[in-house]
Design an enzyme around this catalytic site. Structure first.
Site, PDB file in Angstrom:
ATOM      1  CD  GLN A  75      -6.840  57.385  -5.966  1.00 46.97           C
ATOM      2  OE1 GLN A  75      -5.808  57.899  -6.389  1.00 46.97           O
ATOM      3  NE2 GLN A  75      -7.408  56.709  -5.757  1.00 46.97           N
ATOM      4  CB  SER A  76      -4.193  63.721  -3.259  1.00 46.48           C
ATOM      5  OG  SER A  76      -3.065  64.811  -3.109  1.00 46.48           O
ATOM      6  CG  ASN A  77       0.242  62.183  -8.269  1.00 46.47           C
ATOM      7  OD1 ASN A  77      -0.841  61.107  -8.076  1.00 46.47           O
ATOM      8  ND2 ASN A  77      -0.608  62.564  -8.731  1.00 46.47           N
TER       9      ASN A  77
END
Length: 333
Positions: A75-77
């Site tokens: 879930q990397s921005n």
């Protein structure tokens, strides 16, 4: 400070707003709380990585790259903003995603940031936690070369001396806004993880002799490790811009008491903070970075760490897309 001598592409909507939060201030009984809205940088719903990518991707283009290789948690921005930027610039993108959270729900595995990564058409390579990602990215880069491509590796969070320039520039922008508004900033607070945001801010604040103290609220590592990582990058960044010696070890301060059980794992204080900001100010914060940073700030205020007459600025790093990935883990009652 003349950052225009470094290659840069235009990706972000700048300057981002600096806003007073009167209802949150009243809820907590002071001090006066402000937010620097780097959730409003614009690219793929915005976030702090867009500032960094303006410099990182310009460096890649200057080297003739046609493919970006980068890494991040599922879930990397950072990954979401990187793949969007490569679409905008006509580059290919190879992404290594790390499964840091054990036994993820279907929401976590398929919605939020990872859904947008797929929408933008990134080539995703999923790996277990603990993978040697430096080696893995080199392997992917070599595969790109073997097919005639020209890869460029951007580290996680775009947190190197090039990406950190984005937050050297943000420090200059923030100080200019504060000067224009007649705002004396007594404390600046932000979440800190891969180190580039905090390191860049420290360099900018110190180089401008601002006397604004910066606190990073850690979201992953223990205090000693986090502070050392930030300090090393800050020194490297200061050297890179020709401001060697401007950052001292005591300038780097991180509070890592709000990590909870680990990176990406929700905490009760984060849950409370996200709901409080949504219902007092209509602002969205993410569960992984900004939410835990916000929880730390709220707790420190409640404990009397700041006087009611002071002005605190919280730098919002964005990432609210991740709220959808945590929809089944947040208690909204």
């Amino acid at each position: 400070m003349h950052l225009s001598r470094f290659p840069r592409v235009s990706l972000a909507h700048l300057p981002t707003p600096l806003e007073h939060l009167p209802r949150l201030t009243a809820e907590l009984g002071g001090p006066q709380i402000w937010v620097k809205r780097d959730d409003c940088t614009g690219l793929a719903t915005g976030g702090n990585k867009t500032r960094k990518l303006e410099f990182s991707l310009a460096a890649a283009i200057e080297e003739g790259a046609d493919t970006i290789v980068t890494v991040g948690a599922l879930q990397s921005n950072h990954v979401r903003q990187t793949v969007a930027a490569t679409c905008k610039l006509g580059l290919s993108c190879e992404v290594l995603l790390e499964h840091r959270v054990q036994d993820p729900s279907d929401y976590y595995a398929n919605s939020g940031n990872v859904f947008l990564d797929r929408l933008f058409g990134a080539n995703l390579h999923e790996h277990p936690a603990g993978t040697d990602f430096d080696a893995a990215m080199q392997e992917v880069a070599e595969e790109v070369r073997s097919k005639g491509g020209k890869p460029y590796i951007i580290p996680g969070g775009a947190s190197d001396k090039i990406g950190a320039l984005g937050y050297v520039n943000c420090a200059l922008e923030l100080l200019s806004q504060a000067n224009d508004q007649g705002l004396v900033i007594d404390h600046l607070i932000t979440a800190t993880g891969s180190a580039g945001t905090q390191a860049g801010l420290i360099v900018g604040l110190k180089a401008m002799n601002s006397n604004v103290p910066l606190l990073g609220i850690g979201v992953s590592a223990a205090q000693a490790a986090q502070e050392e990582k930030v300090f090393e990058l800050a020194v490297e960044t200061a050297d890179y811009i020709g401001a060697s010696g401007v950052v001292q070890r005591e300038d780097v301060v991180a509070n890592c008491d709000y990590v909870g059980d680990g990176y990406g794992i929700p905490t009760e204080s984060m849950n409370e903070a996200i709901i409080m900001l949504a219902r007092t100010e209509g602002l969205l914060f993410d569960p992984v970075y900004s939410g835990k940073g916000l929880a730390g700030m709220i707790d420190l205020i409640r404990r009397g760490e700041y006087s009611k007459s002071q002005n605190i600025v919280f730098l919002h790093t964005g990432g609210s897309v991740a709220l959808f990935a945590y929809a089944d883990q947040l208690d909204l009652t």
